[in-house]
Design an enzyme around this catalytic site. Sequence first.
Site, PDB file in Angstrom:
ATOM      1  N   ASP A  10     -26.967  20.829   7.038  1.00 46.67           N
ATOM      2  CA  ASP A  10     -25.603  20.667   6.513  1.00 46.67           C
ATOM      3  C   ASP A  10     -25.391  21.739   5.455  1.00 46.67           C
ATOM      4  O   ASP A  10     -26.340  22.423   5.045  1.00 46.67           O
ATOM      5  CB  ASP A  10     -25.452  19.276   5.874  1.00 46.67           C
ATOM      6  N   SER A  11     -24.155  21.849   4.995  1.00 48.78           N
ATOM      7  CA  SER A  11     -23.883  22.764   3.898  1.00 48.78           C
ATOM      8  C   SER A  11     -24.529  22.279   2.590  1.00 48.78           C
ATOM      9  O   SER A  11     -24.677  23.058   1.657  1.00 48.78           O
ATOM     10  CB  SER A  11     -22.369  22.885   3.696  1.00 48.78           C
ATOM     11  N   GLY A  43     -16.368  24.110   4.145  1.00 48.82           N
ATOM     12  CA  GLY A  43     -15.054  23.655   4.607  1.00 48.82           C
ATOM     13  C   GLY A  43     -13.917  24.609   4.322  1.00 48.82           C
ATOM     14  O   GLY A  43     -12.868  24.568   4.968  1.00 48.82           O
ATOM     15  N   CYS A  73     -23.035  18.483  10.032  1.00 45.50           N
ATOM     16  CA  CYS A  73     -21.891  18.990   9.281  1.00 45.50           C
ATOM     17  C   CYS A  73     -20.745  19.127  10.280  1.00 45.50           C
ATOM     18  O   CYS A  73     -20.896  19.788  11.317  1.00 45.50           O
ATOM     19  CB  CYS A  73     -22.254  20.358   8.694  1.00 45.50           C
ATOM     20  N   GLU A 152     -19.969  15.577  -4.541  1.00 48.81           N
ATOM     21  CA  GLU A 152     -21.017  16.402  -5.163  1.00 48.81           C
ATOM     22  C   GLU A 152     -21.129  16.094  -6.663  1.00 48.81           C
ATOM     23  O   GLU A 152     -22.181  16.242  -7.267  1.00 48.81           O
ATOM     24  CB  GLU A 152     -20.717  17.890  -4.942  1.00 48.81           C
ATOM     25  N   CYS A 184     -16.284  14.255   8.005  1.00 50.25           N
ATOM     26  CA  CYS A 184     -17.049  15.137   7.116  1.00 50.25           C
ATOM     27  C   CYS A 184     -18.235  14.305   6.673  1.00 50.25           C
ATOM     28  O   CYS A 184     -18.067  13.131   6.294  1.00 50.25           O
ATOM     29  CB  CYS A 184     -16.207  15.547   5.905  1.00 50.25           C
ATOM     30  N   HIS A 186     -19.960  14.237   4.158  1.00 48.23           N
ATOM     31  CA  HIS A 186     -19.960  13.769   2.773  1.00 48.23           C
ATOM     32  C   HIS A 186     -19.206  12.425   2.631  1.00 48.23           C
ATOM     33  O   HIS A 186     -19.461  11.667   1.704  1.00 48.23           O
ATOM     34  CB  HIS A 186     -19.243  14.763   1.859  1.00 48.23           C
TER      35      HIS A 186
HETATM   36  N1  DGL Z   1     -20.417  18.102   4.958  1.00 50.09           N
HETATM   37  C1  DGL Z   1     -19.587  19.112   5.545  1.00 50.09           C
HETATM   38  C2  DGL Z   1     -18.847  18.602   6.755  1.00 50.09           C
HETATM   39  O1  DGL Z   1     -19.226  17.633   7.348  1.00 50.09           O
HETATM   40  C3  DGL Z   1     -18.554  19.714   4.641  1.00 50.09           C
HETATM   41  C4  DGL Z   1     -18.867  20.082   3.266  1.00 50.09           C
HETATM   42  C5  DGL Z   1     -18.456  21.483   2.934  1.00 50.09           C
HETATM   43  O2  DGL Z   1     -17.262  21.786   2.839  1.00 50.09           O
HETATM   44  O3  DGL Z   1     -19.350  22.267   2.808  1.00 50.09           O
HETATM   45  O4  DGL Z   1     -17.888  19.211   7.171  1.00 50.09           O
END
Ligand code: DGL
Length: 267
Positions: A10-11, A43, A73, A152, A184, A186
């Site tokens: 993931d990011s 994103g 992600c 975050e 997403c 997150h």
């Molecule tokens: N967790 C990432 C997703 O599912 C997005 C987070 C980011 O913008 O880096 O898209």
Amino acid sequence: MDNRPIGIFDSGVGGLTVAKQVIKVLGNENIVYFGDTARLPYGSKSKETVTRFSKQIVRFLLTKDVKSVIIACNTASANSLEELQKTFDIPIFGVVVPGASEAVKATKNKKVGIIGTVGTVRTNAYKKLICDYDSNIEVFSKACPLFVPLVEEDWTNNEITRLTAEKYLKELLDEGIDSLVLGCTHYPLLKQCIGDVVGENVKLVDPAKETALTVKKFLTENNMLNDSKEENHHIFYVSDYTEQFDVLCKKALKKVYKPHVINIESY
Ligand code: DGL
């Protein structure tokens, strides 16, 4: 049987919500997780950049001898899955296809909301897949760029986060959605807050579990499950480390795993 680990990336920490489901559903598997914490967020970045970063990460994971990769992600899944599948000779899974199929199962009134990053919503990936499954389903998408920094920051359920959620979700609620895809990785960390805002008549769809089940089915059918009786290993890598990783790791996995830091630019 194939006892090599599964790679997950993931990011940043969002993919830990997918890792959690993989650990639950595929309990005997070894895992190598990579969070690109130095280059987050994905994103707000272009398709080209997200794909370049994702290729570097898969190359890194291959040095750890992974047998398959889960793109934990949505932004990278929506923008880069096909390119990664074309480029690398191992099975690669995204979260969008399983998430879309879950949404189709969840909706009763055929009005589905999708929330995600700007980069995910821009691709219309969820909308296309859901309408391919059932063209009578109406899909309403909304980018919620402030949600990732709130997670975050570990502001997962306070007044500011609730107000932000109310503002973002109002237009989807006005359309009468009965299901909302947390598009997403997150966002499951905001489940409580989002659930309170949308109310109990809107079903929250988290693609993570369906993703883990999809991978399990594939590994089972291809005789690639880990059959070792030894204790399994979960190893974490990041491109930048601060204590915030520990806080969010604890929140997502109920345990702190100390990550190794690597220079992802060199892959
Ligand atoms: N967790 C990432 C997703 O599912 C997005 C987070 C980011 O913008 O880096 O898209």
